[in-house]
Design a protein around this motif. Structure first.
Motif, PDB file in Angstrom:
ATOM      1  N   GLU A 181      82.689  44.520  36.594  1.00 59.49           N
ATOM      2  CA  GLU A 181      81.239  44.495  36.362  1.00 59.49           C
ATOM      3  C   GLU A 181      80.508  45.429  37.311  1.00 59.49           C
ATOM      4  OE1 GLU A 181      80.150  40.400  36.650  1.00 59.49           O
ATOM      5  OE2 GLU A 181      81.083  39.857  34.729  1.00 59.49           O
ATOM      6  N   GLU A 206      74.811  49.340  29.897  1.00 54.92           N
ATOM      7  CA  GLU A 206      74.610  47.904  29.684  1.00 54.92           C
ATOM      8  C   GLU A 206      75.646  47.313  28.730  1.00 54.92           C
ATOM      9  OE1 GLU A 206      70.723  46.697  28.601  1.00 54.92           O
ATOM     10  OE2 GLU A 206      69.727  47.698  30.282  1.00 54.92           O
ATOM     11  N   ASN A 207      75.933  48.035  27.659  1.00 56.21           N
ATOM     12  CA  ASN A 207      76.918  47.577  26.680  1.00 56.21           C
ATOM     13  C   ASN A 207      78.026  48.622  26.582  1.00 56.21           C
ATOM     14  OD1 ASN A 207      75.476  45.141  25.728  1.00 56.21           O
ATOM     15  ND2 ASN A 207      73.976  46.642  24.987  1.00 56.21           N
ATOM     16  N   THR A 265      78.322  48.691  36.222  1.00 56.47           N
ATOM     17  CA  THR A 265      76.940  48.796  36.695  1.00 56.47           C
ATOM     18  C   THR A 265      76.687  50.156  37.329  1.00 56.47           C
ATOM     19  OG1 THR A 265      76.778  46.409  37.078  1.00 56.47           O
ATOM     20  CG2 THR A 265      75.217  47.817  38.260  1.00 56.47           C
TER      21      THR A 265
END
Length: 244
Positions: free
Chosen positions: A134, A143-144, A138
């Protein structure tokens, strides 16, 4: 040597002390080789008192593992400032500092140690891997993330883990060199994926647009160019040849 009356610790304070002592010993030797007697002696208490706070060695080991997992996950936290290559290099520096300082304990964390097969232990290991994944996503600013990017990031996290475990067996490669190589590995994985997918090519292009020539990714390009003999011309895939 101190004298006088020893201060009585509260229950949680004593538990945290025992976890810290266990982690320190696990950093020197495999948890399998550390006895409750050693932990008790290092903490300055009796063996029965250790069992008062933890039912057995496994529960103490899992508590120590929990603290180590939380600390390791934090090593991947990095402010989103500056080029990605430099950020990943700082992350790898903190990651390998942890590995270097907690060698046997790190191996036990990633391989399961005395609690191999334990659902709690497996969950903690998965949490570390997920936290690393994650954080890297980031940093990339997606985001996706598409399937190929997910594959690249998860493959790289797995590569960093396995590389660290192998490195601990003899530390035959200088740590700083290995940290940089892993950053280069990330770029290489992304580049190969980009060669097959237009969406990944766009993501990689955006990443490289912010990279300085003297940064980790720029250095990789220079190294790769230096490996190609001047007489070698890149092959043109049939799909490109036909569309020309």
């Amino acid at each position: 040597m101190t004298t006088g009356t020893r201060r009585r610790m509260g229950v949680e304070e004593r538990r945290q002390q025992l976890i810290g002592v266990a982690l320190e010993l696990f950093s020197l030797r495999s948890p399998d080789d550390v006895s409750i007697d050693e932990i008790a002696a290092a903490a300055g208490i009796s063996r029965p008192l250790v069992y008062h706070y933890f039912p057995g060695k496994l529960s103490l080991y899992e508590a120590a593992l929990r603290r180590a997992a939380d600390e390791l996950a934090q090593r991947f936290v990095e402010p989103r400032e500056g080029p990605l290559g430099a950020r990943l290099l700082r992350v790898m520096g903190r990651f390998f500092a942890f590995v270097d300082d907690h060698g046997p304990g790190f191996s036990a964390l990633m391989r399961g140690g005395p609690a191999v097969g334990s659902n709690r232990t497996n969950a903690m290991i998965d949490e570390v891997r997920q936290a690393a994944y994650e954080q890297i996503v980031t940093h990339i600013g997606i985001e996706n993330p598409p399937a190929r990017l997910q594959l690249v990031v998860r493959s790289w996290v797995s590569l960093a883990e396995s590389t660290a475990l192998i490195w601990l067996e003899g530390r035959k490669i200088p740590r700083a060199e290995l940290e940089l190589q892993l950053v280069h590995d990330f770029a290489a994985l992304a580049a190969v994926s980009a060669a097959y997918d237009a969406e990944m090519a766009a993501i990689l292009g955006r990443i490289l647009a912010d990279e300085p020539a003297d940064g980790p990714f720029g250095e990789l390009v220079g190294r790769l160019v230096g490996l190609v003999p001047p007489s070698v011309e890149p092959a043109v895939p049939d799909s490109r040849r036909s569309s020309a």
